[in-house]
Design a protein around this motif. Structure first.
Motif, mmCIF file in Angstrom:
data_model
loop_
_atom_site.group_PDB
_atom_site.id
_atom_site.type_symbol
_atom_site.label_atom_id
_atom_site.label_comp_id
_atom_site.label_asym_id
_atom_site.label_seq_id
_atom_site.Cartn_x
_atom_site.Cartn_y
_atom_site.Cartn_z
ATOM 1 N N LEU A 602 -7.229 12.940 -12.189
ATOM 2 C CA LEU A 602 -7.622 11.898 -11.332
ATOM 3 C C LEU A 602 -6.680 10.805 -11.658
ATOM 4 C CD1 LEU A 602 -9.419 10.836 -9.136
ATOM 5 C CD2 LEU A 602 -10.995 9.927 -10.712
ATOM 6 N N MET A 603 -6.721 10.269 -12.884
ATOM 7 C CA MET A 603 -5.932 8.988 -13.305
ATOM 8 C C MET A 603 -4.581 9.266 -12.941
ATOM 9 S SD MET A 603 -7.160 7.690 -17.045
ATOM 10 C CE MET A 603 -6.675 9.073 -17.873
ATOM 11 N N PHE A 604 -3.914 10.636 -13.244
ATOM 12 C CA PHE A 604 -2.468 10.810 -12.815
ATOM 13 C C PHE A 604 -2.384 10.446 -11.249
ATOM 14 C CE2 PHE A 604 0.758 13.403 -11.052
ATOM 15 C CZ PHE A 604 1.768 13.331 -11.983
ATOM 16 N N CYS A 605 -3.313 11.042 -10.346
ATOM 17 C CA CYS A 605 -2.772 10.939 -8.905
ATOM 18 C C CYS A 605 -3.001 9.511 -8.486
ATOM 19 C CB CYS A 605 -3.745 11.703 -8.254
ATOM 20 S SG CYS A 605 -3.370 13.499 -8.352
ATOM 21 N N ILE A 606 -3.965 8.726 -9.450
ATOM 22 C CA ILE A 606 -4.362 7.412 -8.801
ATOM 23 C C ILE A 606 -3.105 6.546 -9.558
ATOM 24 C CG2 ILE A 606 -5.721 5.285 -9.176
ATOM 25 C CD1 ILE A 606 -7.993 7.100 -9.237
ATOM 26 N N GLY A 607 -2.820 6.749 -10.639
ATOM 27 C CA GLY A 607 -1.601 5.875 -11.336
ATOM 28 C C GLY A 607 -0.271 6.214 -10.316
ATOM 29 N N PHE A 608 -0.068 7.386 -10.014
ATOM 30 C CA PHE A 608 1.144 7.707 -9.114
ATOM 31 C C PHE A 608 1.187 6.912 -8.018
ATOM 32 C CE2 PHE A 608 4.155 10.164 -6.686
ATOM 33 C CZ PHE A 608 5.026 10.377 -7.637
ATOM 34 N N GLY A 609 0.085 7.262 -7.204
ATOM 35 C CA GLY A 609 -0.115 6.518 -5.969
ATOM 36 C C GLY A 609 0.106 4.993 -6.184
ATOM 37 N N LEU A 610 -0.259 4.367 -6.865
ATOM 38 C CA LEU A 610 -0.363 2.808 -7.103
ATOM 39 C C LEU A 610 0.982 2.645 -7.685
ATOM 40 C CD1 LEU A 610 -4.061 1.898 -8.324
ATOM 41 C CD2 LEU A 610 -3.043 1.947 -6.078
ATOM 42 N N SER A 611 1.430 3.487 -8.271
ATOM 43 C CA SER A 611 3.026 3.107 -8.715
ATOM 44 C C SER A 611 3.921 2.969 -7.421
ATOM 45 C CB SER A 611 3.438 4.127 -9.796
ATOM 46 O OG SER A 611 2.564 4.135 -10.783
ATOM 47 N N MET A 612 3.682 3.805 -6.650
ATOM 48 C CA MET A 612 4.337 4.068 -5.450
ATOM 49 C C MET A 612 4.185 2.800 -4.504
ATOM 50 S SD MET A 612 6.736 6.195 -5.252
ATOM 51 C CE MET A 612 7.091 7.687 -6.324
ATOM 52 N N ASP A 613 2.822 2.370 -4.567
ATOM 53 C CA ASP A 613 2.326 1.073 -3.796
ATOM 54 C C ASP A 613 3.387 -0.027 -4.247
ATOM 55 O OD1 ASP A 613 0.900 -0.247 -2.140
ATOM 56 O OD2 ASP A 613 -0.218 -1.172 -3.933
ATOM 57 N N TYR A 614 3.876 -0.339 -5.390
ATOM 58 C CA TYR A 614 4.504 -1.398 -5.763
ATOM 59 C C TYR A 614 5.856 -1.013 -5.703
ATOM 60 C CZ TYR A 614 0.184 -3.156 -7.528
ATOM 61 O OH TYR A 614 -1.127 -3.267 -7.832
ATOM 62 N N GLU A 615 6.518 0.256 -5.875
ATOM 63 C CA GLU A 615 7.490 0.636 -5.400
ATOM 64 C C GLU A 615 7.870 0.341 -4.061
ATOM 65 O OE1 GLU A 615 11.264 2.370 -5.349
ATOM 66 O OE2 GLU A 615 10.293 2.196 -7.189
ATOM 67 N N VAL A 616 7.224 0.328 -3.251
ATOM 68 C CA VAL A 616 7.521 0.201 -1.706
ATOM 69 C C VAL A 616 7.528 -1.380 -1.614
ATOM 70 C CG1 VAL A 616 6.628 -0.122 0.718
ATOM 71 C CG2 VAL A 616 6.542 2.331 -0.807
ATOM 72 N N PHE A 617 6.528 -2.218 -2.248
ATOM 73 C CA PHE A 617 6.483 -3.641 -2.171
ATOM 74 C C PHE A 617 8.038 -4.069 -2.368
ATOM 75 C CE2 PHE A 617 2.007 -4.926 -2.697
ATOM 76 C CZ PHE A 617 1.563 -4.234 -1.755
ATOM 77 N N VAL A 618 8.553 -3.764 -3.440
ATOM 78 C CA VAL A 618 9.902 -4.186 -4.193
ATOM 79 C C VAL A 618 11.008 -3.886 -3.444
ATOM 80 C CG1 VAL A 618 11.561 -4.024 -6.053
ATOM 81 C CG2 VAL A 618 9.129 -4.349 -6.666
ATOM 82 N N THR A 619 10.882 -2.298 -3.157
ATOM 83 C CA THR A 619 12.062 -1.613 -2.375
ATOM 84 C C THR A 619 12.168 -2.197 -0.888
ATOM 85 O OG1 THR A 619 11.666 0.264 -3.720
ATOM 86 C CG2 THR A 619 13.257 0.319 -1.532
ATOM 87 N N SER A 620 11.220 -2.705 -0.137
ATOM 88 C CA SER A 620 11.173 -3.168 1.016
ATOM 89 C C SER A 620 11.914 -4.311 1.025
ATOM 90 C CB SER A 620 9.568 -3.485 1.395
ATOM 91 O OG SER A 620 9.649 -4.149 2.739
ATOM 92 N N ARG A 621 11.795 -5.232 0.423
ATOM 93 C CA ARG A 621 12.238 -6.635 0.295
ATOM 94 C C ARG A 621 13.923 -6.394 -0.395
ATOM 95 N NH1 ARG A 621 9.647 -11.550 0.796
ATOM 96 N NH2 ARG A 621 11.295 -13.095 1.857
ATOM 97 N N ILE A 622 14.095 -5.644 -0.874
ATOM 98 C CA ILE A 622 15.564 -5.599 -1.313
ATOM 99 C C ILE A 622 16.199 -4.686 -0.431
ATOM 100 C CG2 ILE A 622 16.880 -3.972 -3.046
ATOM 101 C CD1 ILE A 622 14.902 -4.130 -5.331
ATOM 102 N N LYS A 623 15.698 -3.879 0.362
ATOM 103 C CA LYS A 623 16.465 -3.193 1.548
ATOM 104 C C LYS A 623 16.464 -4.148 2.650
ATOM 105 C CE LYS A 623 16.087 0.861 4.701
ATOM 106 N NZ LYS A 623 16.608 -0.092 5.946
ATOM 107 N N GLU A 624 15.676 -4.808 3.083
ATOM 108 C CA GLU A 624 15.813 -5.927 4.003
ATOM 109 C C GLU A 624 16.964 -6.784 3.800
ATOM 110 O OE1 GLU A 624 13.297 -9.802 5.542
ATOM 111 O OE2 GLU A 624 12.176 -8.265 4.445
#
Length: 746
Positions: A602-624
């Motif tokens: 469970l921790m692995f799946c939650i940690g992975f999902g939330l890591s991707m949450d911040y990946e999208v946050f950062v990558t979105s502005r860089i891509k913009e």
């Protein structure tokens, strides 16, 4: 899609908010009944041999012993006439209780195995009827009825699986209430600090309220048609509060940024939905994909977290996309209302921010900064080399829990316990001679104290001089065999014994099913191991596809996957160091034991999902910025400069909601909270702050690479940035509006 969402919020803001209020009220009414639908347990694979063995025992023999009443005589030994008389009265009373069956006591059998070494305590074994939920409720009532003093001569304490489950369920609720009592007020204070404005600080709580309320309504509906574990409520409160804050923080910050840059309210809403709204949609999709992988496991404990997780993410995202723009439209410039005294003017220049300066430093010296960070993370992950796994038992309870104390006494003071023994179910009749031969082979196994059958009791491979045949273990259409060992429960040796027992040649024409706690552990490991490749493959494939659709690059998804695995390895390594190796056990008040298998997944799946949450946050502005023609280094520096504050603030706030579970009395809830919170902070600070800019510098323009056919695919199907431009771009505003008075600490 985002154009329509923006226009809906602008033109129909008040009707949208009215419908949202009605929906929350309705979901609140429905969700109030969720707890009555939830179940305890759920850690076992229903198709495993141990579970099937338990079903045979339940159908043919009335169920296995799951309740241990430890009876102590205040006058001396339990075999004195007075103690025997009162003990027999207690057993007679228990046999009248319709919630109990298969009651076995020392006073009826005179078995020395049911009496402690000093003779002052005796065991009464029983089976609490019903499924896991019914057993939990019955056990609570039984504990209230029989625990304590009996006839002034006996003291009764309860243990066994049913009692442990009952105390676990009660403690889960208590831990949840305490965590919420800590997290919600602390989060509100931190929101005021982050936003610097009362109005803006309250907006994320609106989204969190909708997400949590909607998810409890979802659990009520799911619990009406399938099994849902009661521990799923912990994830709902933590994720609902955290993601509501994450998504609302991103939207509110972008809206205030546009307002500060001189955009009108309508244009600010449009640009916020087109940029931050797009990011929220993709972020939610990646988190939901990671949590959906939990649904491939047969244990309803894990599937419940998948249901709850996907539901709370979807509701948080939808409420952010529909309700938040309408709130921003209605509030307009009043979003900055209630300015706090400490709020400072925003500095719009991204490169001047701490995150912008950090990104620029890292990109100038990528290896010099990244290698030490990687070394620390790999060192933190090193305890995984010695990781071992277990399942939930009484040791996760506080040391003063009655059922835990009883289990400890039974292990230390009694010679092998039937309650913790292996049992073998034979769903057919077996002649006496083959049954005796089979029992003798089992009794010859190393670590086996005795084997009890309807053909007699065996020890050391031969019939025992004590322990006559127990006719209750035989039926015309079934046989039960008890294999009592001296091995420490759930140890490596005990697991090995399960495999040895299963390897013994059975009587001809039979298919033995081996059950018991140690067999459950072996089967749980095998069940999860069999499905883990599918779960990991689903997470990796869905994440890769979503990030490709988001960025148009095949390098970004690969880079994100590698960095996420490194950060998760560090998190799980630290949790292993703490909870398995026992470091910090004194201040946190837990007993070191193998890592709880389901909770680790469970921790692995939650940690992975939330890591991707911040990946999208950062990558979105860089891509913009990259899509606007800005060079790679500037895109990263300015992108992190704009989003670093948001990511760090969001991560800290989300981590608080998880860290609050570190106050729990149950050790696996502590591990869940501390592990999830640590994963968030490691990812937001070490990965986003150092490893991402270093990787982007080393990759250069190749970070945006994709084969021609995939570029064509992305151009047609990918969700690219679009929509109206802001009235004044934030970058332009920074030159002439550095003194804009926007109350924020973000």
């Amino acid at each position: 899609m985002f154009e329509r969402l923006a226009e809906l919020a602008i033109r129909r803001s008040r009707p949208v908010l009215l419908l949202a209020a009605l929906a929350v009220a309705l979901m609140g009414v429905v969700g109030a009944g969720a707890f009555d639908k939830l179940k305890g347990g759920g850690f076992d694979d229903p198709a495993s041999p141990s579970t099937r063995a338990a079903h045979v025992i339940a159908d043919k023999f009335g169920g296995e012993a799951n309740l241990v009443l430890l009876v102590r005589s205040s006058a001396g030994r339990v075999d004195t006439p007075a103690a025997r008389r009162d003990g027999e009265d207690l057993v007679a009373e228990l046999k009248k209780d319709e919630r109990l069956g298969n009651i076995v006591s020392f006073w009826e059998t005179n078995s020395p195995d049911l009496r402690s070494g000093d003779g002052r305590e005796a065991m009464v074994l029983a089976h609490v009827k019903g499924d896991a939920t019914e057993q939990r409720k019955s056990a609570l009532a039984i504990l209230d009825t029989y625990s304590g003093s009996y006839e002034d001569t006996l003291t009764v304490r309860a243990g066994g699986g049913a009692a442990v489950g009952a105390e676990l369920s009660n403690q889960v609720v208590d831990d949840l209430i305490l965590a919420e009592a800590i997290a919600i007020p602390l989060t509100l204070v931190l929101l005021l600090v982050v936003f610097g404005s009362v109005v803006a600080a309250l907006l994320p709580l609106v989204i969190a309220l909708i997400a949590i309320t909607g998810s409890f309504a979802q659990l009520f509906l799911l619990g009406s048609v399938t099994d849902v574990a009661d521990t799923a409520t912990n994830l709902i409160t933590a994720l609902g509060l955290g993601l509501g804050i994450d998504y609302a923080l991103l939207m509110v910050n972008r809206f205030r940024e546009q307002i500060a840059a001189g955009a009108s309210v309508d244009d600010a809403v449009r640009r916020t939905v087109h940029t931050a709204g797009r990011t929220v949609a993709f972020s939610a999709a990646t988190v939901a994909a990671a949590l959906a992988a939990l649904m491939v496991f047969p244990q309803y404990f894990l599937r419940s977290f998948g249901f709850a997780g996907v539901g709370v993410v979807a509701i948080a995202a939808l409420s952010t996309l529909f309700v938040m723009p309408a709130l921003l439209k209605v509030l307009g410039h009043r979003v900055n209302g209630g300015r706090m005294p400490w709020a400072k003017a925003r500095r719009s220049e991204a490169r001047a921010s701490v995150w912008g300066r950090l990104a620029r430093t890292v990109m100038r010296r990528p290896l010099l900064t990244a290698v030490p960070a990687l070394a620390v993370l790999l060192l933190a992950a090193s305890p995984l080399l010695d990781i071992t796994f277990g399942t939930t038992d009484e040791r996760v309870l506080p040391k003063d829990a009655e059922s835990r104390q009883v289990s400890q006494i039974v292990r230390e003071e009694f010679g092998g316990s039937e309650e913790s023994a292996l049992f073998i179910a034979l769903d057919t009749s077996v002649p006496r001679a083959p049954l005796a031969s089979y029992a003798g082979r089992l009794a010859a196994l190393k670590g086996v104290e005795r084997v009890e059958t309807s053909a007699g009791t065996y020890s050391g491979g031969r019939p025992a001089t004590t322990g006559p045949a127990d006719s209750a273990l035989g039926r015309p259409d079934a046989q039960r065999i008890n294999v009592v060992s001296s091995l420490t429960p759930k140890s490596e040796a005990a697991e090995g014994l399960v495999k040895q027992v299963r390897a013994v040649t059975p009587p001809p024409g039979t298919n033995p099913l081996v059950g018991g706690n140690d067999a459950v552990l072996v089967d749980a490991k095998q069940s999860i191991a069999d499905r883990l490749p599918s779960a990991v493959g689903l997470v990796v494939l869905s994440t890769f596809l979503l990030l490709f659709l988001f960025t148009g690059s095949i390098v970004h998804p690969l880079r994100a996957l590698v960095l996420n695995l490194i950060s998760l390895g560090a998190t799980l390594g630290v949790m292993t160091w703490i909870f398995q190796d026992g470091h910090l056990s004194s201040p946190l008040g837990f007993t070191a034991q193998p890592m709880e298998l389901s909770m680790t997944v469970l921790m692995f799946c939650i940690g992975f999902g939330l890591s991707m949450d911040y990946e999208v946050f950062v990558t979105s502005r860089i891509k913009e910025l990259h899509d606007q023609g800005v060079d790679n280094e500037t895109s990263v520096v300015d992108g992190l400069g704009h989003t670093g504050r948001i990511v760090s603030a969001a991560a800290f706030l989300l981590a608080v909601s998880f860290f609050a579970f570190g106050t729990a009395e149950l050790s696996f809830i502590q591990m869940f909270g501390l592990g999830s919170g640590l994963a968030i902070l490691i990812d937001a600070l070490a990965v986003r702050g150092v490893l991402v800019p270093a990787a982007m510098r080393l990759l250069g323009n190749s970070a945006w690479y994709a084969p021609r056919f995939l570029r064509s695919f992305h151009a047609r199907y990918g969700l690219s940035e679009g929509g109206p431009e802001p009235t004044a771009a934030p970058g332009a505003a920074s030159a002439g509006r550095a003194d804009t008075k926007e109350p924020t600490a973000v």
